[in-house]
Design a protein around this motif. Structure first.
Motif, mmCIF file in Angstrom:
data_model
loop_
_atom_site.group_PDB
_atom_site.id
_atom_site.type_symbol
_atom_site.label_atom_id
_atom_site.label_comp_id
_atom_site.label_asym_id
_atom_site.label_seq_id
_atom_site.Cartn_x
_atom_site.Cartn_y
_atom_site.Cartn_z
ATOM 1 N N TRP A 47 -31.488 46.557 -78.319
ATOM 2 C CA TRP A 47 -32.467 47.615 -78.439
ATOM 3 C C TRP A 47 -31.813 48.930 -78.022
ATOM 4 C CZ3 TRP A 47 -34.722 50.633 -74.541
ATOM 5 C CH2 TRP A 47 -34.150 50.329 -73.220
ATOM 6 N N GLU A 48 -32.506 49.995 -78.349
ATOM 7 C CA GLU A 48 -31.852 51.240 -77.943
ATOM 8 C C GLU A 48 -33.058 52.065 -77.473
ATOM 9 O OE1 GLU A 48 -29.870 53.067 -81.462
ATOM 10 O OE2 GLU A 48 -31.807 52.908 -82.440
ATOM 11 N N GLY A 49 -32.957 53.185 -76.689
ATOM 12 C CA GLY A 49 -33.910 53.874 -76.330
ATOM 13 C C GLY A 49 -33.438 55.601 -76.926
ATOM 14 N N LYS A 50 -34.424 56.062 -77.454
ATOM 15 C CA LYS A 50 -34.180 57.438 -77.769
ATOM 16 C C LYS A 50 -35.277 58.511 -77.123
ATOM 17 C CE LYS A 50 -32.163 56.494 -82.183
ATOM 18 N NZ LYS A 50 -32.062 56.550 -83.496
ATOM 19 N N ASP A 51 -34.650 59.590 -76.611
ATOM 20 C CA ASP A 51 -35.680 60.499 -75.862
ATOM 21 C C ASP A 51 -35.875 61.667 -76.623
ATOM 22 O OD1 ASP A 51 -36.427 62.569 -74.110
ATOM 23 O OD2 ASP A 51 -34.702 62.264 -72.686
ATOM 24 N N ILE A 52 -37.338 61.813 -76.985
ATOM 25 C CA ILE A 52 -37.791 62.955 -77.767
ATOM 26 C C ILE A 52 -37.482 64.564 -77.109
ATOM 27 C CG2 ILE A 52 -39.473 61.541 -78.771
ATOM 28 C CD1 ILE A 52 -41.763 63.461 -77.371
ATOM 29 N N SER A 53 -37.181 64.466 -75.897
ATOM 30 C CA SER A 53 -36.870 65.607 -75.411
ATOM 31 C C SER A 53 -35.620 66.166 -75.584
ATOM 32 C CB SER A 53 -37.100 65.692 -73.755
ATOM 33 O OG SER A 53 -36.240 65.003 -73.343
ATOM 34 N N ARG A 54 -34.701 65.345 -76.421
ATOM 35 C CA ARG A 54 -33.293 65.596 -76.675
ATOM 36 C C ARG A 54 -33.041 65.500 -78.014
ATOM 37 N NH1 ARG A 54 -29.540 64.769 -72.314
ATOM 38 N NH2 ARG A 54 -30.757 64.176 -70.445
ATOM 39 N N ASP A 55 -34.247 65.497 -78.921
ATOM 40 C CA ASP A 55 -33.915 65.350 -80.357
ATOM 41 C C ASP A 55 -35.144 66.013 -80.994
ATOM 42 O OD1 ASP A 55 -34.022 64.271 -83.154
ATOM 43 O OD2 ASP A 55 -32.921 62.814 -82.512
ATOM 44 N N PRO A 56 -34.925 67.155 -81.449
ATOM 45 C CA PRO A 56 -36.228 67.977 -82.058
ATOM 46 C C PRO A 56 -36.708 67.279 -83.328
ATOM 47 C CG PRO A 56 -34.238 69.421 -81.643
ATOM 48 C CD PRO A 56 -33.794 67.892 -81.518
ATOM 49 N N ALA A 57 -36.020 66.434 -84.193
ATOM 50 C CA ALA A 57 -36.792 65.776 -85.422
ATOM 51 C C ALA A 57 -37.683 65.024 -84.618
ATOM 52 C CB ALA A 57 -35.648 65.282 -86.136
ATOM 53 N N LEU A 58 -37.200 64.069 -83.606
ATOM 54 C CA LEU A 58 -38.050 62.605 -83.126
ATOM 55 C C LEU A 58 -39.001 63.421 -82.432
ATOM 56 C CD1 LEU A 58 -35.395 60.333 -81.610
ATOM 57 C CD2 LEU A 58 -36.840 60.064 -83.572
ATOM 58 N N HIS A 59 -38.883 64.503 -81.676
ATOM 59 C CA HIS A 59 -40.012 65.424 -81.266
ATOM 60 C C HIS A 59 -41.147 65.641 -82.092
ATOM 61 C CE1 HIS A 59 -42.568 68.699 -79.413
ATOM 62 N NE2 HIS A 59 -42.282 67.798 -78.117
ATOM 63 N N ASP A 60 -40.783 66.147 -83.335
ATOM 64 C CA ASP A 60 -41.766 66.682 -84.146
ATOM 65 C C ASP A 60 -42.465 65.642 -84.829
ATOM 66 O OD1 ASP A 60 -40.877 69.338 -83.588
ATOM 67 O OD2 ASP A 60 -39.694 69.574 -85.617
ATOM 68 N N GLN A 61 -41.900 64.400 -84.906
ATOM 69 C CA GLN A 61 -42.462 63.264 -85.671
ATOM 70 C C GLN A 61 -43.326 62.498 -85.038
ATOM 71 O OE1 GLN A 61 -39.475 60.823 -87.667
ATOM 72 N NE2 GLN A 61 -41.194 59.461 -88.653
ATOM 73 N N TYR A 62 -42.838 62.302 -83.482
ATOM 74 C CA TYR A 62 -43.520 61.328 -82.568
ATOM 75 C C TYR A 62 -44.217 61.801 -81.459
ATOM 76 C CZ TYR A 62 -40.922 57.770 -85.502
ATOM 77 O OH TYR A 62 -40.645 57.043 -86.414
ATOM 78 N N TRP A 63 -44.318 63.141 -80.996
ATOM 79 C CA TRP A 63 -44.557 63.595 -79.740
ATOM 80 C C TRP A 63 -45.922 63.277 -79.465
ATOM 81 C CZ3 TRP A 63 -48.413 67.193 -78.654
ATOM 82 C CH2 TRP A 63 -49.035 67.696 -79.742
ATOM 83 N N GLU A 64 -46.935 63.019 -80.389
ATOM 84 C CA GLU A 64 -48.479 62.891 -79.839
ATOM 85 C C GLU A 64 -48.421 61.123 -80.015
ATOM 86 O OE1 GLU A 64 -50.464 64.450 -83.442
ATOM 87 O OE2 GLU A 64 -51.087 65.911 -82.260
ATOM 88 N N GLN A 65 -47.563 60.372 -80.198
ATOM 89 C CA GLN A 65 -47.612 58.910 -80.225
ATOM 90 C C GLN A 65 -46.847 58.223 -79.244
ATOM 91 O OE1 GLN A 65 -46.505 58.009 -84.289
ATOM 92 N NE2 GLN A 65 -48.590 57.926 -84.882
ATOM 93 N N ILE A 66 -45.893 58.943 -78.226
ATOM 94 C CA ILE A 66 -45.048 58.195 -77.470
ATOM 95 C C ILE A 66 -45.685 57.288 -76.413
ATOM 96 C CG2 ILE A 66 -42.972 59.695 -77.971
ATOM 97 C CD1 ILE A 66 -43.646 60.795 -75.197
ATOM 98 N N PRO A 67 -45.290 56.434 -76.169
ATOM 99 C CA PRO A 67 -43.967 55.587 -76.320
ATOM 100 C C PRO A 67 -44.196 55.016 -78.003
ATOM 101 C CG PRO A 67 -44.889 54.216 -74.978
ATOM 102 C CD PRO A 67 -45.716 55.282 -75.124
ATOM 103 N N VAL A 68 -43.269 55.168 -78.909
ATOM 104 C CA VAL A 68 -43.273 54.450 -80.120
ATOM 105 C C VAL A 68 -42.172 53.293 -79.916
ATOM 106 C CG1 VAL A 68 -42.995 54.891 -82.679
ATOM 107 C CG2 VAL A 68 -44.078 56.567 -81.006
ATOM 108 N N VAL A 69 -42.439 52.206 -80.654
ATOM 109 C CA VAL A 69 -41.509 51.150 -80.834
ATOM 110 C C VAL A 69 -41.398 50.802 -82.237
ATOM 111 C CG1 VAL A 69 -40.903 48.802 -80.539
ATOM 112 C CG2 VAL A 69 -41.920 50.071 -78.924
ATOM 113 N N LEU A 70 -40.023 51.039 -82.878
ATOM 114 C CA LEU A 70 -39.476 50.918 -84.042
ATOM 115 C C LEU A 70 -38.762 49.584 -84.132
ATOM 116 C CD1 LEU A 70 -37.646 54.295 -85.062
ATOM 117 C CD2 LEU A 70 -40.285 53.592 -85.153
#
Length: 92
Positions: A47-70
């Motif tokens: 598994w890996e963790g990704k931080d939306i505060s460090r990735d603008p694309a992830l922020h734009d896609q998921y900011w309303e849903q976090i945490p998100v599991v893929l």
């Protein structure tokens, strides 16, 4: 290969990948990470963790849903992670 075949083809858990998308200071993210860590350790799934505060694309896609599991790049769940549901997904 069709999408249907990929979805139904069995893969060993160690060949799967779980991604937890989170942000610092999020208590639901901490709870989700505990579940992901436990399930992945039990099944031998990386598994890996990704931080939306460090990735603008992830922020734009998921900011309303976090945490998100893929799971293998596809959204499995958001907000709360059900341990048994995640185990089922990784072992089917």
């Amino acid at each position: 290969m069709s999408a249907l075949f990929r979805r139904t083809a069995a893969r060993p858990p160690q060949d799967r990948l779980v991604t937890l998308i989170r942000k610092p200071g999020c208590h639901l993210c901490d709870d989700a990470q505990a579940v992901v860590e436990r399930v992945c350790a039990d099944l031998g799934v990386p598994w890996e963790g990704k931080d939306i505060s460090r990735d603008p694309a992830l922020h734009d896609q998921y900011w309303e849903q976090i945490p998100v599991v893929l799971v293998d790049g596809a959204q499995h769940t958001f907000w709360r992670v059900d341990e048994e549901r995640l185990r089922r997904e990784l072992t089917k």
